[in-house]
Design an enzyme around this catalytic site. Sequence first.
Site, PDB file in Angstrom:
ATOM      1  N   ASN A   1      66.762  49.603  -2.996  1.00  0.00           N
ATOM      2  CA  ASN A   1      66.385  50.469  -1.871  1.00  0.00           C
ATOM      3  C   ASN A   1      64.867  50.444  -1.719  1.00  0.00           C
ATOM      4  O   ASN A   1      64.167  49.791  -2.480  1.00  0.00           O
ATOM      5  CB  ASN A   1      66.927  51.885  -2.076  1.00  0.00           C
ATOM      6  CG  ASN A   1      66.381  52.523  -3.330  1.00  0.00           C
ATOM      7  OD1 ASN A   1      65.192  52.729  -3.458  1.00  0.00           O
ATOM      8  ND2 ASN A   1      67.266  52.810  -4.275  1.00  0.00           N
TER       9      ASN A   1
ATOM     10  N   LYS B   1      74.175  69.874  -7.689  1.00  0.00           N
ATOM     11  CA  LYS B   1      73.689  69.174  -8.878  1.00  0.00           C
ATOM     12  C   LYS B   1      73.229  70.141  -9.970  1.00  0.00           C
ATOM     13  O   LYS B   1      72.861  69.708 -11.050  1.00  0.00           O
ATOM     14  CB  LYS B   1      72.561  68.230  -8.495  1.00  0.00           C
ATOM     15  CG  LYS B   1      72.993  67.172  -7.467  1.00  0.00           C
ATOM     16  CD  LYS B   1      72.169  65.927  -7.560  1.00  0.00           C
ATOM     17  CE  LYS B   1      72.623  64.909  -6.521  1.00  0.00           C
ATOM     18  NZ  LYS B   1      72.155  63.569  -6.840  1.00  0.00           N
TER      19      LYS B   1
ATOM     20  N   PRO C   1      76.654  56.934 -12.616  1.00  0.00           N
ATOM     21  CA  PRO C   1      76.504  58.293 -13.151  1.00  0.00           C
ATOM     22  C   PRO C   1      75.390  59.019 -12.409  1.00  0.00           C
ATOM     23  O   PRO C   1      74.397  58.392 -12.006  1.00  0.00           O
ATOM     24  CB  PRO C   1      76.106  58.066 -14.617  1.00  0.00           C
ATOM     25  CG  PRO C   1      75.657  56.654 -14.702  1.00  0.00           C
ATOM     26  CD  PRO C   1      76.332  55.913 -13.601  1.00  0.00           C
TER      27      PRO C   1
ATOM     28  N   ASP D   1      73.497  55.160  -5.693  1.00  0.00           N
ATOM     29  CA  ASP D   1      74.703  55.954  -5.905  1.00  0.00           C
ATOM     30  C   ASP D   1      75.869  55.090  -6.383  1.00  0.00           C
ATOM     31  O   ASP D   1      76.746  55.565  -7.078  1.00  0.00           O
ATOM     32  CB  ASP D   1      75.095  56.670  -4.607  1.00  0.00           C
ATOM     33  CG  ASP D   1      74.125  57.801  -4.284  1.00  0.00           C
ATOM     34  OD1 ASP D   1      73.696  58.478  -5.229  1.00  0.00           O
ATOM     35  OD2 ASP D   1      73.780  57.990  -3.099  1.00  0.00           O
TER      36      ASP D   1
HETATM   37  N1  CTP Z   1      70.029  61.172  -8.544  1.00  0.00           N
HETATM   38  C1  CTP Z   1      70.317  60.881  -9.859  1.00  0.00           C
HETATM   39  N2  CTP Z   1      71.323  60.017 -10.159  1.00  0.00           N
HETATM   40  C2  CTP Z   1      72.068  59.464  -9.175  1.00  0.00           C
HETATM   41  C3  CTP Z   1      71.779  59.760  -7.825  1.00  0.00           C
HETATM   42  C4  CTP Z   1      70.756  60.621  -7.553  1.00  0.00           C
HETATM   43  O1  CTP Z   1      69.640  61.389 -10.759  1.00  0.00           O
HETATM   44  N3  CTP Z   1      73.041  58.639  -9.500  1.00  0.00           N
HETATM   45  C5  CTP Z   1      68.960  62.139  -8.269  1.00  0.00           C
HETATM   46  C6  CTP Z   1      67.750  61.577  -7.585  1.00  0.00           C
HETATM   47  O2  CTP Z   1      66.777  61.168  -8.544  1.00  0.00           O
HETATM   48  C7  CTP Z   1      67.258  62.745  -6.769  1.00  0.00           C
HETATM   49  C8  CTP Z   1      68.516  63.488  -6.407  1.00  0.00           C
HETATM   50  O3  CTP Z   1      69.483  63.059  -7.350  1.00  0.00           O
HETATM   51  O4  CTP Z   1      66.497  63.631  -7.547  1.00  0.00           O
HETATM   52  C9  CTP Z   1      69.013  63.276  -5.015  1.00  0.00           C
HETATM   53  O5  CTP Z   1      69.486  62.016  -4.817  1.00  0.00           O
HETATM   54  P1  CTP Z   1      70.383  61.616  -3.526  1.00  0.00           P
HETATM   55  O6  CTP Z   1      70.744  60.203  -3.709  1.00  0.00           O
HETATM   56  O7  CTP Z   1      69.638  61.990  -2.291  1.00  0.00           O
HETATM   57  O8  CTP Z   1      71.615  62.582  -3.671  1.00  0.00           O
HETATM   58  P2  CTP Z   1      73.100  62.365  -3.309  1.00  0.00           P
HETATM   59  O9  CTP Z   1      73.849  63.264  -4.187  1.00  0.00           O
HETATM   60  O10 CTP Z   1      73.403  60.930  -3.357  1.00  0.00           O
HETATM   61  O11 CTP Z   1      73.214  62.928  -1.845  1.00  0.00           O
HETATM   62  P3  CTP Z   1      73.362  62.164  -0.452  1.00  0.00           P
HETATM   63  O12 CTP Z   1      73.550  60.709  -0.767  1.00  0.00           O
HETATM   64  O13 CTP Z   1      74.475  62.842   0.160  1.00  0.00           O
HETATM   65  O14 CTP Z   1      72.064  62.406   0.259  1.00  0.00           O
END
Ligand code: CTP
Length: 418
Positions: free
Chosen positions: A224, A356, A319, A292
Site C-alpha cells: 500500500n 479494536k 491477524p 488486512d
Molecule cells: N491494524 C493492525 N493490524 C491489522 C490491521 C490494522 O494493527 N491487521 C491497525 C493499524 O496499524 C491502525 C488501525 O489498525 O492503527 C486501523 O487500521 P485499518 O486498516 O484502517 O482498520 P480496519 O479495521 O481494517 O478498518 P477499515 O479497513 O474498515 O477501515
Amino acid sequence: MTKSLESKSILLIVGGGIAAYKSLDLVRRLRERGARVRVVMTAAAKEFVTPLAFASLANEKVYDDLFSATDEQEMGHIQLSREADLIVAAPATAHLLARAAQGLCDDLATTLLLATDKRALFAPAMNLRMWVAPATQRNVATLNRDGALFVGPNDGDMACGEYGPGRMSEPLEIVAAIEAALQGDTRLPLPASMGAPGPLTGRHVIVTSGPTHEAIDPVRYIANRSSGKQGHAIAAAAAAAGARVTLVSGPVNLPDPAGCDVIHVDSARDMFAAVGRALPADVFIGAAAVADWRVEAAAQKIKKEQGAVAPTFALVENPDILASVARAQERPRLVVGFAAETQQVIAHARDKLTRKGCDLIVANDVSEGSGVFGGDANEAHLVSRASVESWPRMSKEAVASRLVARLAELLASSEAVE
Ligand code: CTP
C-alpha cells in the site's frame, strides 16, 4: 567444535595491510564457531586480498561502497553497523586507527565505525616504527578512552624485514578476544548529555510504522502507499522524550530514527510476531498500514502460460495487531491506533476505537487530494471514547511531538482515558 559464537553477528572491517590474508582464516574460525560474519573492505584492503575470497568464506556479500544505491536499499550503513554484536577491525592499519580516532568517515569502513552503537575491537597491524610513533599511540589512547578494545599487536618478524611489535595477532587470539568481548555488554552508552530525563523516561513504547508487503510469489507482493513518515516521526519523538522505543517497521525508504531499537519486517504476520516479542510496554502505537489480507504465497514464481486464464487469488485475513495488543494479557497502559479514512472520519474512528479496544485513535482523512499518504503534513483528530481534539494541519513531526506530549500527560495522570 563448540558453537561458542552461535547467533552472534560480527562485522569485520578489513584494512589495507598484508595481514589481510590472515583475516581470511579469521572469518573461517568465526564461522566454525557459529558466528555470522559480514565483511567490509577498505579500498586498500582490496589491493591485498580479493572481495571474492572473503565472500566465499563468509558466504555473504562483501561490502565496500558507501554510496552504493543497492546496498543502501537492501541494507543501509546504519543498519549494517547496528545489527552487529561487535565490530572487529583486522587488520587495523595505522591509517585506519588514525581515521577512526578522528571520527573521519570518508569510506564505508570508517562510517560504520562512527555510526555504530557497539564496541569496536581493533587488531592493529603495521610496521613497528609506525606502531610506536607518538601519533599512532595517541590515536590508540583516544580510541581506548572512547570505549574501543584492542588485541595485539604481537612482537615478531615483520613482512618488511624488521623485528618488533606490529604483527597482527593470530586469528585464534583474535577469536579469543572476540569471545571475551562478547561476554560483556558490547553496547556503547550514549553520552550523558543525551541521557537527560524526559517525560517518557523509564517507559517502553512500541510503534509500528510503514506498509506491509504480502508475498504473492517469490517476486511479487501486495503493498500500500504508506511511507512510514508518521510512524517513524512518532518513534523519534518518543525516543527524544526519553522513552525506550521499539520501532517495528515495514519496508520503507526512510533511515532508522536515532535512539530507537528498529526491527525490520515485511509482512503483517512478521510484524505481529515482532510486536508480540517486544511486549510488555507502557504504550503501543499502531501507525503501520497493515495489510488486512494476504494470499497464500506460491513457492515458485507464477508463470504466465500462453493462452492460460489469469490466476485468481483467495484472500486470507491477517491477524489484527492493534486489536490483539489491546486484548493481550500484558496490555500496555495506552493503546493507540490510527484510522485512515476517506469519509465520515470521526464516526469511523469511534467505531474502530470500540471494535479494536484501544484508548485513542489518531484519525486522518486520506481521501484523494488530502496529500497525507506519502506527504509531509497531516491533519489529525485525536479521538477517545468521550472526546475529539481536532488539530490544525501541521507537519508529521509536529503531529508526532503533540501526540507524544499527550501520551506523557495521560501516563502521568492516574485517570483512565475517557
Ligand atoms: N491494524 C493492525 N493490524 C491489522 C490491521 C490494522 O494493527 N491487521 C491497525 C493499524 O496499524 C491502525 C488501525 O489498525 O492503527 C486501523 O487500521 P485499518 O486498516 O484502517 O482498520 P480496519 O479495521 O481494517 O478498518 P477499515 O479497513 O474498515 O477501515
